[in-house]
Design an enzyme around this catalytic site. Structure first.
Site, PDB file in Angstrom:
ATOM      1  N   GLY A  35     -23.592  14.873 -25.254  1.00 46.41           N
ATOM      2  CA  GLY A  35     -23.736  15.445 -23.918  1.00 46.41           C
ATOM      3  C   GLY A  35     -22.568  15.051 -23.037  1.00 46.41           C
ATOM      4  N   SER A  94     -32.121  10.918 -11.889  1.00 45.42           N
ATOM      5  CA  SER A  94     -31.441  11.992 -11.149  1.00 45.42           C
ATOM      6  C   SER A  94     -31.786  11.887  -9.666  1.00 45.42           C
ATOM      7  N   SER A  95     -30.910  12.401  -8.818  1.00 44.57           N
ATOM      8  CA  SER A  95     -31.163  12.371  -7.364  1.00 44.57           C
ATOM      9  C   SER A  95     -32.348  13.260  -6.984  1.00 44.57           C
ATOM     10  N   CYS A  96     -32.796  14.131  -7.898  1.00 47.78           N
ATOM     11  CA  CYS A  96     -33.918  15.010  -7.547  1.00 47.78           C
ATOM     12  C   CYS A  96     -35.260  14.275  -7.560  1.00 47.78           C
ATOM     13  N   TYR A 102     -39.140  18.334 -13.761  1.00 48.00           N
ATOM     14  CA  TYR A 102     -38.049  17.447 -14.226  1.00 48.00           C
ATOM     15  C   TYR A 102     -38.054  16.151 -13.417  1.00 48.00           C
ATOM     16  N   LYS A 147     -38.492  12.237 -14.503  1.00 50.34           N
ATOM     17  CA  LYS A 147     -37.482  11.209 -14.191  1.00 50.34           C
ATOM     18  C   LYS A 147     -38.110  10.038 -13.425  1.00 50.34           C
ATOM     19  N   PRO A 152     -28.145   9.287 -10.921  1.00 46.72           N
ATOM     20  CA  PRO A 152     -26.904   9.985 -10.583  1.00 46.72           C
ATOM     21  C   PRO A 152     -27.133  11.143  -9.622  1.00 46.72           C
ATOM     22  N   HIS A 205     -25.367  23.951 -14.327  1.00 44.05           N
ATOM     23  CA  HIS A 205     -25.295  23.534 -12.923  1.00 44.05           C
ATOM     24  C   HIS A 205     -24.211  24.361 -12.204  1.00 44.05           C
ATOM     25  N   ARG A 252     -17.185  31.567 -13.732  1.00 42.10           N
ATOM     26  CA  ARG A 252     -17.231  32.869 -13.059  1.00 42.10           C
ATOM     27  C   ARG A 252     -15.903  33.205 -12.365  1.00 42.10           C
ATOM     28  N   ARG A 302     -24.321  19.596  -1.423  1.00 40.56           N
ATOM     29  CA  ARG A 302     -24.457  18.801  -2.637  1.00 40.56           C
ATOM     30  C   ARG A 302     -23.343  17.759  -2.692  1.00 40.56           C
TER      31      ARG A 302
HETATM   32  N1  LIG Z   1     -25.383  16.832 -15.412  1.00 41.98           N
HETATM   33  C1  LIG Z   1     -25.818  16.461 -14.201  1.00 41.98           C
HETATM   34  O1  LIG Z   1     -25.394  17.016 -13.156  1.00 41.98           O
HETATM   35  C2  LIG Z   1     -26.818  15.355 -14.068  1.00 41.98           C
HETATM   36  C3  LIG Z   1     -27.343  14.686 -15.168  1.00 41.98           C
HETATM   37  N2  LIG Z   1     -28.257  13.684 -14.966  1.00 41.98           N
HETATM   38  C4  LIG Z   1     -28.846  12.963 -16.107  1.00 41.98           C
HETATM   39  O2  LIG Z   1     -27.808  12.383 -16.887  1.00 41.98           O
HETATM   40  C5  LIG Z   1     -28.207  12.350 -18.267  1.00 41.98           C
HETATM   41  C6  LIG Z   1     -27.157  13.039 -19.104  1.00 41.98           C
HETATM   42  O3  LIG Z   1     -27.020  14.389 -18.689  1.00 41.98           O
HETATM   43  P1  LIG Z   1     -25.877  15.349 -19.273  1.00 41.98           P
HETATM   44  O4  LIG Z   1     -24.912  14.550 -20.058  1.00 41.98           O
HETATM   45  O5  LIG Z   1     -25.409  16.180 -18.149  1.00 41.98           O
HETATM   46  O6  LIG Z   1     -26.743  16.264 -20.244  1.00 41.98           O
HETATM   47  P2  LIG Z   1     -26.253  17.152 -21.453  1.00 41.98           P
HETATM   48  O7  LIG Z   1     -27.133  18.351 -21.494  1.00 41.98           O
HETATM   49  O8  LIG Z   1     -24.781  17.353 -21.383  1.00 41.98           O
HETATM   50  O9  LIG Z   1     -26.563  16.242 -22.729  1.00 41.98           O
HETATM   51  C7  LIG Z   1     -27.851  15.864 -23.056  1.00 41.98           C
HETATM   52  C8  LIG Z   1     -27.876  15.379 -24.475  1.00 41.98           C
HETATM   53  O10 LIG Z   1     -29.224  15.017 -24.763  1.00 41.98           O
HETATM   54  C9  LIG Z   1     -29.454  15.231 -26.119  1.00 41.98           C
HETATM   55  N3  LIG Z   1     -30.844  15.621 -26.347  1.00 41.98           N
HETATM   56  C10 LIG Z   1     -31.582  16.524 -25.671  1.00 41.98           C
HETATM   57  N4  LIG Z   1     -32.799  16.638 -26.229  1.00 41.98           N
HETATM   58  C11 LIG Z   1     -32.826  15.787 -27.278  1.00 41.98           C
HETATM   59  C12 LIG Z   1     -33.790  15.464 -28.256  1.00 41.98           C
HETATM   60  N5  LIG Z   1     -35.011  16.034 -28.260  1.00 41.98           N
HETATM   61  N6  LIG Z   1     -33.463  14.557 -29.199  1.00 41.98           N
HETATM   62  C13 LIG Z   1     -32.259  13.972 -29.215  1.00 41.98           C
HETATM   63  N7  LIG Z   1     -31.295  14.220 -28.304  1.00 41.98           N
HETATM   64  C14 LIG Z   1     -31.581  15.141 -27.358  1.00 41.98           C
HETATM   65  C15 LIG Z   1     -28.547  16.376 -26.579  1.00 41.98           C
HETATM   66  O11 LIG Z   1     -28.107  16.031 -27.863  1.00 41.98           O
HETATM   67  P3  LIG Z   1     -27.467  17.063 -28.943  1.00 41.98           P
HETATM   68  O12 LIG Z   1     -26.174  17.513 -28.339  1.00 41.98           O
HETATM   69  O13 LIG Z   1     -27.284  16.234 -30.163  1.00 41.98           O
HETATM   70  O14 LIG Z   1     -28.453  18.193 -29.094  1.00 41.98           O
HETATM   71  C16 LIG Z   1     -27.464  16.409 -25.514  1.00 41.98           C
HETATM   72  O15 LIG Z   1     -26.197  16.120 -26.042  1.00 41.98           O
HETATM   73  C17 LIG Z   1     -29.582  13.013 -18.322  1.00 41.98           C
HETATM   74  O16 LIG Z   1     -30.571  12.023 -18.258  1.00 41.98           O
HETATM   75  C18 LIG Z   1     -29.625  13.842 -17.055  1.00 41.98           C
HETATM   76  O17 LIG Z   1     -30.944  14.053 -16.627  1.00 41.98           O
HETATM   77  C19 LIG Z   1     -28.646  13.310 -13.716  1.00 41.98           C
HETATM   78  C20 LIG Z   1     -28.157  13.924 -12.612  1.00 41.98           C
HETATM   79  C21 LIG Z   1     -27.201  14.997 -12.691  1.00 41.98           C
HETATM   80  C1  LIG Z   2     -28.411  17.770 -10.788  1.00 37.41           C
HETATM   81  C2  LIG Z   2     -29.618  18.544 -10.330  1.00 37.41           C
HETATM   82  O1  LIG Z   2     -29.431  19.933 -10.592  1.00 37.41           O
HETATM   83  C3  LIG Z   2     -30.501  20.808 -10.242  1.00 37.41           C
HETATM   84  O2  LIG Z   2     -30.580  20.942  -8.859  1.00 37.41           O
HETATM   85  P1  LIG Z   2     -29.479  21.580  -7.939  1.00 37.41           P
HETATM   86  O3  LIG Z   2     -28.714  20.521  -7.254  1.00 37.41           O
HETATM   87  O4  LIG Z   2     -30.133  22.574  -7.057  1.00 37.41           O
HETATM   88  O5  LIG Z   2     -28.485  22.217  -9.022  1.00 37.41           O
HETATM   89  P2  LIG Z   2     -27.515  23.400  -9.273  1.00 37.41           P
HETATM   90  O6  LIG Z   2     -26.234  22.798  -9.638  1.00 37.41           O
HETATM   91  O7  LIG Z   2     -28.078  24.356 -10.263  1.00 37.41           O
HETATM   92  O8  LIG Z   2     -27.395  24.229  -7.892  1.00 37.41           O
HETATM   93  C4  LIG Z   2     -26.843  23.673  -6.734  1.00 37.41           C
HETATM   94  C5  LIG Z   2     -26.739  24.718  -5.645  1.00 37.41           C
HETATM   95  O9  LIG Z   2     -25.707  25.635  -6.015  1.00 37.41           O
HETATM   96  C6  LIG Z   2     -26.159  26.975  -5.847  1.00 37.41           C
HETATM   97  N1  LIG Z   2     -25.408  27.858  -6.741  1.00 37.41           N
HETATM   98  C7  LIG Z   2     -24.541  28.818  -6.331  1.00 37.41           C
HETATM   99  N2  LIG Z   2     -24.067  29.504  -7.372  1.00 37.41           N
HETATM  100  C8  LIG Z   2     -24.627  28.928  -8.486  1.00 37.41           C
HETATM  101  C9  LIG Z   2     -24.510  29.223  -9.869  1.00 37.41           C
HETATM  102  O10 LIG Z   2     -23.802  30.130 -10.296  1.00 37.41           O
HETATM  103  N3  LIG Z   2     -25.213  28.416 -10.718  1.00 37.41           N
HETATM  104  C10 LIG Z   2     -25.997  27.387 -10.270  1.00 37.41           C
HETATM  105  N4  LIG Z   2     -26.651  26.623 -11.178  1.00 37.41           N
HETATM  106  N5  LIG Z   2     -26.156  27.118  -8.948  1.00 37.41           N
HETATM  107  C11 LIG Z   2     -25.470  27.885  -8.074  1.00 37.41           C
HETATM  108  C12 LIG Z   2     -27.659  26.870  -6.133  1.00 37.41           C
HETATM  109  O11 LIG Z   2     -28.354  27.995  -5.647  1.00 37.41           O
HETATM  110  C13 LIG Z   2     -28.001  25.563  -5.439  1.00 37.41           C
HETATM  111  O12 LIG Z   2     -28.166  25.789  -4.067  1.00 37.41           O
HETATM  112  C14 LIG Z   2     -31.846  20.290 -10.626  1.00 37.41           C
HETATM  113  O13 LIG Z   2     -32.623  21.407 -10.989  1.00 37.41           O
HETATM  114  C15 LIG Z   2     -31.786  19.132 -11.497  1.00 37.41           C
HETATM  115  O14 LIG Z   2     -31.343  19.501 -12.783  1.00 37.41           O
HETATM  116  C16 LIG Z   2     -30.857  18.085 -11.002  1.00 37.41           C
HETATM  117  O15 LIG Z   2     -31.092  16.912 -11.139  1.00 37.41           O
END
Ligand SMILES: NC(=O)C1=CN([C@@H]2O[C@H](COP(=O)(O)OP(=O)(O)OC[C@H]3O[C@@H](n4cnc5c(N)ncnc54)[C@H](OP(=O)(O)O)[C@@H]3O)[C@@H](O)[C@H]2O)C=CC1
Ligand SMILES: C[C@H]1O[C@H](OP(=O)(O)OP(=O)(O)OC[C@H]2O[C@@H](n3cnc4c(=O)[nH]c(N)nc43)[C@H](O)[C@@H]2O)[C@@H](O)[C@@H](O)C1=O
Length: 324
Positions: free
Chosen positions: A10, A108-110, A137, A141, A164, A180, A188, A210
């Site tokens: 990830g 997560s901040s959510c 979600y 968390k 985070p 996200h 896009r 954000r």
């Molecule tokens: N991205 C963001 O903006 C944010 C992320 N977070 C948190 O940070 C952490 C990492 O997120 P991020 O790196 O973005 O997520 P990604 O989607 O990039 O990666 C998540 C990883 O989790 C693994 N995974 C999912 N389901 C399973 C499963 N059933 N068994 C084993 N492995 C699994 C996947 O492994 P594989 O590739 O092998 O399938 C994948 O690589 C998470 O806890 C997320 O909630 C918090 C706030 C914001």
């Molecule tokens: C990290 C956090 O991420 C999620 O929450 P979120 O902050 O709302 O995440 P987002 O990145 O998808 O959107 C941020 C904002 O951006 C706007 N927006 C515009 N245009 C696009 C667009 O094209 N795609 C997306 N996804 N959003 C868009 C969108 O409408 C929103 O107002 C959680 O569900 C949860 O997963 C969590 O923990």
């Protein structure tokens, strides 16, 4: 030191592994353990128990989760709550059962209420209703935090939780609907420039704010918190031995964010806002003073981070970009 990083393919797990490998290169005695989800399904209790008993790591970093943007969360709520609860229960409990005393998990901040006072301090947890688009979600968390707190209180473990803000960077998910906002906009705007499009559609009103943190900063913060002396961590997270916010400390509107991505990608047309898509939480700026007091602050600015991420995006073949 045997460290199991769950979710190493990830965005965050990948960045944490890069930093741990750099430490190995610098001579630290680290043995890194990783498994893909195909090799080890963390929602499966028996598989996780067998793995933990066989490997018995010294430390576990839980960066595996079901992750997605606002529309993915809204469209697949059952998967978001079920998979995340199962992963947390299995990894945290089976780590404990295998004698792992140190674990770090990512939330997560959510987790904070939709209308929490800004910036949101750690003690805003469970003080009000959550944002409906990602409540399932967020509940999972919050359960992760409470699992760590409870195991620490009952069993004397040292399980830590970092919360985070919105993250971005190399290795992100570039799915057009499920991702996200930042990877969605990079994709896009890039395509709009390639196709000579006159406008780009942005979801929602553009007014939500954000806070964004580069994934390399997030990985550094995670290892910083994991390495903190136990006494210092416990003093900061008393009385519940709970969680620590991780963010950059500043936020932008989605409109401003889109303008940065337009500049970085070279798009000069119009921005159009699609009000049929949800805005989500109006604002979710983290209070990062606890982490700053402990000695860590972010170092990658948003403009610089987006430019670097776009360079990385351009360096990838379309097939190698993650989009799920
Ligand atoms: N991205 C963001 O903006 C944010 C992320 N977070 C948190 O940070 C952490 C990492 O997120 P991020 O790196 O973005 O997520 P990604 O989607 O990039 O990666 C998540 C990883 O989790 C693994 N995974 C999912 N389901 C399973 C499963 N059933 N068994 C084993 N492995 C699994 C996947 O492994 P594989 O590739 O092998 O399938 C994948 O690589 C998470 O806890 C997320 O909630 C918090 C706030 C914001
Ligand atoms: C990290 C956090 O991420 C999620 O929450 P979120 O902050 O709302 O995440 P987002 O990145 O998808 O959107 C941020 C904002 O951006 C706007 N927006 C515009 N245009 C696009 C667009 O094209 N795609 C997306 N996804 N959003 C868009 C969108 O409408 C929103 O107002 C959680 O569900 C949860 O997963 C969590 O923990």
């Amino acid at each position: 030191m045997k460290i199991y990083v769950a979710g190493h393919r990830g965005m965050v797990g990948g960045a944490i592994c890069r930093q741990l490998k750099a430490r190995q290169g610098a001579g630290e005695a680290i043995e890194l353990i990783t498994r893909t989800s195909a090799e080890l399904d963390l929602t499966d209790q028996a598989q996780v128990a067998e793995f933990m008993q066989a490997e018995r790591p010294d430390r576990v970093i839980l960066a595996a989760a079901k992750v997605g943007g606002i529309v993915a969360n809204n469209s697949y709520p059952a998967q978001f709550i079920y998979e995340n609860l199962m992963i947390e229960c299995n990894v945290i409990h089976q780590a404990y059962a295998a004698g792992v005393t140190k674990l770090l998990q990512l939330g997560s901040s959510c987790i904070y209420p939709k209308l929490a006072e800004q910036p949101m301090a750690e003690d805003a947890l469970l003080t009000g209703p959550l944002e409906p688009t990602n409540e399932p979600y967020a509940i999972a968390k919050i359960a992760g935090i409470k699992l760590c707190e409870s195991y620490n209180r009952q069993y004397g473990t040292d399980y830590r939780s970092v919360m985070p803000t919105n993250l971005y960077g190399p290795g992100d998910n570039f799915h057009p609907k499920n991702s996200h906002v930042l990877p969605a906009l990079i994709l896009r705007f890039h395509r709009a420039v390639q196709e000579g499009a006159k406008e780009v559609v942005i979801w929602g009103s553009g007014k939500p704010m954000r806070e964004f943190l580069h994934v390399d900063d997030m990985a550094a913060a995670s290892l910083f918190v994991m390495d903190l002396d136990e006494g210092i961590y416990q003093r900061e997270t008393q009385p519940m031995l709970s969680h620590i916010n991780v963010g950059s400390g500043t936020d932008v509107t989605i409109r401003d964010l889109a303008q940065i991505v337009a500049r970085v990608t070279g798009f000069t047309g119009q921005l159009v806002f699609d009000s049929s898509k949800p805005d989500g939480a109006p604002r979710k700026l983290m209070d990062v003073s606890r982490l700053a007091r402990l000695g860590w602050t972010a170092s990658i600015g948003l403009d610089q981070g987006i430019a670097g991420t776009y360079d990385w995006f351009l360096s990838q073949s379309p097939d190698s970009l993650r989009a799920k």
